[in-house]
Design an enzyme around this catalytic site. Structure first.
Site, mmCIF file in Angstrom:
data_model
loop_
_atom_site.group_PDB
_atom_site.id
_atom_site.type_symbol
_atom_site.label_atom_id
_atom_site.label_comp_id
_atom_site.label_asym_id
_atom_site.label_seq_id
_atom_site.Cartn_x
_atom_site.Cartn_y
_atom_site.Cartn_z
ATOM 1 N N GLY A 147 0.816 -1.212 0.000
ATOM 2 C CA GLY A 147 0.000 0.000 0.000
ATOM 3 C C GLY A 147 0.844 1.255 0.000
ATOM 4 O O GLY A 147 1.879 1.315 -0.663
ATOM 5 N N GLU B 18 5.591 -3.342 0.871
ATOM 6 C CA GLU B 18 5.638 -3.138 -0.578
ATOM 7 C C GLU B 18 4.906 -1.840 -0.878
ATOM 8 O O GLU B 18 3.674 -1.791 -0.872
ATOM 9 C CB GLU B 18 4.987 -4.334 -1.301
ATOM 10 C CG GLU B 18 5.676 -5.664 -1.065
ATOM 11 C CD GLU B 18 7.101 -5.706 -1.602
ATOM 12 O OE1 GLU B 18 7.400 -4.976 -2.579
ATOM 13 O OE2 GLU B 18 7.925 -6.447 -1.044
ATOM 14 N N CYS C 138 1.897 0.589 -8.662
ATOM 15 C CA CYS C 138 3.073 1.065 -7.927
ATOM 16 C C CYS C 138 4.318 1.137 -8.800
ATOM 17 O O CYS C 138 5.247 1.877 -8.491
ATOM 18 C CB CYS C 138 3.329 0.171 -6.718
ATOM 19 S SG CYS C 138 3.456 -1.578 -7.131
#
Length: 478
Positions: free
Chosen positions: A186, A208, A243
């Site tokens: 997140g 992560e 991401c």
């Protein structure tokens, strides 16, 4: 409820249920069956949560999850075997090995942008390593969360693998428990909350996260190929809500016009003249994130820099692919992670200046370079700290199970994928085994001058000292 769930899982783990290779393999086979039999349900849930195109759902979530299961299934017996390592001269005769031991009961807190893959992939690693697991899917992707709660108990051992749904109160309750590892995917804000909660129990954590992933584009490239790869890595990855999606481009002032023109042509070819109607673009996840992104380009200093796109449809939660040129570095667009379909292009005089610009920001999860220049490639790899990097493409490095995937600094800690997932959820236990022979009297006090000489020789690797020690010199009086 959280306390009860953890208690049940601890009992299952303590009973040794998760340790045998057969149990681990059975769970992984169950997950493969679930993916194969429920592909349509998974695709529908992803569409409900994000309007994710079905081919993108298959390529970026379903197929990768299945590959991850198969890779672990093929590797677990080998990974579980103790790894023999050399024994030191100071412990001769002995044998040494590293034993991979399950950590115990672990918590996986997942993200909303790839709600299927980012939930199941860490769980695969946790199972392969022999742990009991709680999966907390993201409440921002409710359809996928509900699907996990329904499907997982049908396909895996529910006494060892559980799903807990809910929002902040449920997550807070879970974080109050003692875990043997927490794996969180997140943003940095929540990561700090997770880390603080874990610190109370000295629980190890894998984070992560994300960051501003740069793309350096040299003029010495195949421009059409480079632009297609940038476009699919940005807008083809959940419309920039990824991401590892490119966050901004750096190129030279001289090359920027050509790059912008090429991007415009490719974007129109990929998503049509009205990209808000394209079936190949995901929507923004919810109105809160839509408003956040819209506010970024409504800022006066930013709005003037739009060179392509900028259209929005709040009712459909759609934002068109948007290119911006030379946005001021102190704007919100350039200081925080964008996580959406906006792509600013920053210009420098010389392409070599781009490395300093990248390094002036926090360490990204991914960094990309497009160039045929081998010297520039070497400088980029050697001098840009990042979780991972890719030369002449975007995003594909995460599909290689032999590469670790994870961040550094603000982009995260710890890594997974392939065997790295197994290692992430294992303790590497050092084991040294000796017999009762090979007694060295020099080891024991009182430490006479003769003993000290032999011990110093042993520590310094002297073969003569080893022979003397094994022969029992100096002779011990009984």
């Amino acid at each position: 409820m959280a306390e009860e769930v953890v208690r049940e899982l601890r009992a299952s783990f303590a009973a040794g249920r998760t340790r045998p290779a057969e149990w681990r393999a059975a769970q992984l086979k169950g997950l493969i069956r679930m993916i194969e039999e429920k592909e349509a349900d998974i695709t529908a849930a992803l569409h409900d949560d994000l309007s994710k195109p079905s081919m993108e759902s298959y390529l970026h979530e379903i197929s990768l999850a299945k590959s991850s299961c198969k890779f672990a299934l093929d590797g677990i017996k080998k990974w579980m075997k103790p790894e023999k390592v050399p024994a030191a001269i100071t412990t001769f005769p002995s044998s040494a090995q590293i034993v991979s031991e399950p950590l115990g009961v672990v918590l996986v807190i997942s993200a909303w942008n790839y709600p299927f893959l980012l939930s199941i992939d860490p769980v695969i690693g946790a199972i392969a390593a022999g742990n009991a697991v709680v999966l907390k899917p993201s409440e921002i992707a409710p359809a996928t969360s509900t699907l996990f709660a329904k499907l997982l108990p049908e396909y895996v051992d529910n006494t060892c693998i559980k799903v807990v749904e809910g929002g902040v109160p449920e997550t807070t309750a879970l974080l109050e428990q003692r875990w043997d590892k927490i794996f969180y995917t997140g943003n940095g804000t929540v990561a700090r909350i997770v880390l603080a909660a874990a610190a109370k129990h000295l629980t190890p954590v894998a984070l992560e996260l994300g960051g501003k992933c740069p793309v350096i584009v040299d003029s010495n490239v195949d421009l059409h190929v480079a632009v297609k790869r940038i476009a699919v890595g940005k807008w083809g990855c959940n419309n920039g809500q990824a991401c590892i999606a490119p966050d901004y481009i750096i190129t030279t002032k001289a090359f920027a016009p050509e790059l912008v023109d090429s991007l415009k042509r490719v974007l129109e070819r990929f998503y049509g003249k009205d990209p808000l109607e394209s079936a190949d673009l995901s929507r923004i996840v919810n109105s809160k994130h839509f408003q956040r992104l819209a506010a970024l380009i409504e800022e006066k200093e930013v709005a003037d820099k739009i060179v392509y796109g900028g259209q929005t449809d709040e009712k459909k939660l759609k934002i068109a692919p948007t290119l911006l040129l030379d946005v001021p570095q102190d704007t919100a667009l350039m200081t925080g992670e964008i996580f959406g379909p906006l792509l600013p292009i920053v210009t420098v005089e010389k392409i070599e200046d781009s490395i300093d610009l990248v390094n002036s920001k926090s360490k990204p999860l991914a960094a990309y370079l497009f160039s045929r220049n081998k010297k520039l490639q070497q400088d980029f790899v050697a001098n840009v700290p990042a979780g991972g990097m890719l030369v002449n493409d975007t995003a594909l490095h995460l599909a290689n199970p032999y590469l670790p995937f994870g961040g550094v600094g603000d982009s995260g800690m710890g890594s997974y994928h392939g065997k790295f997932s197994f290692d992430c959820f294992s303790h590497k236990k050092a084991v040294l085994i000796r017999g009762f022979g090979g007694e060295a009297t020099a080891r024991y006090p009182p430490y006479t001058a003769e003993k000290q000489k032999i011990l110093r020789g042993l520590i310094n690797g002297s073969f003569i000292a080893l022979i003397l020690a094994l022969l029992g010199f100096p002779r011990e009086k009984r």
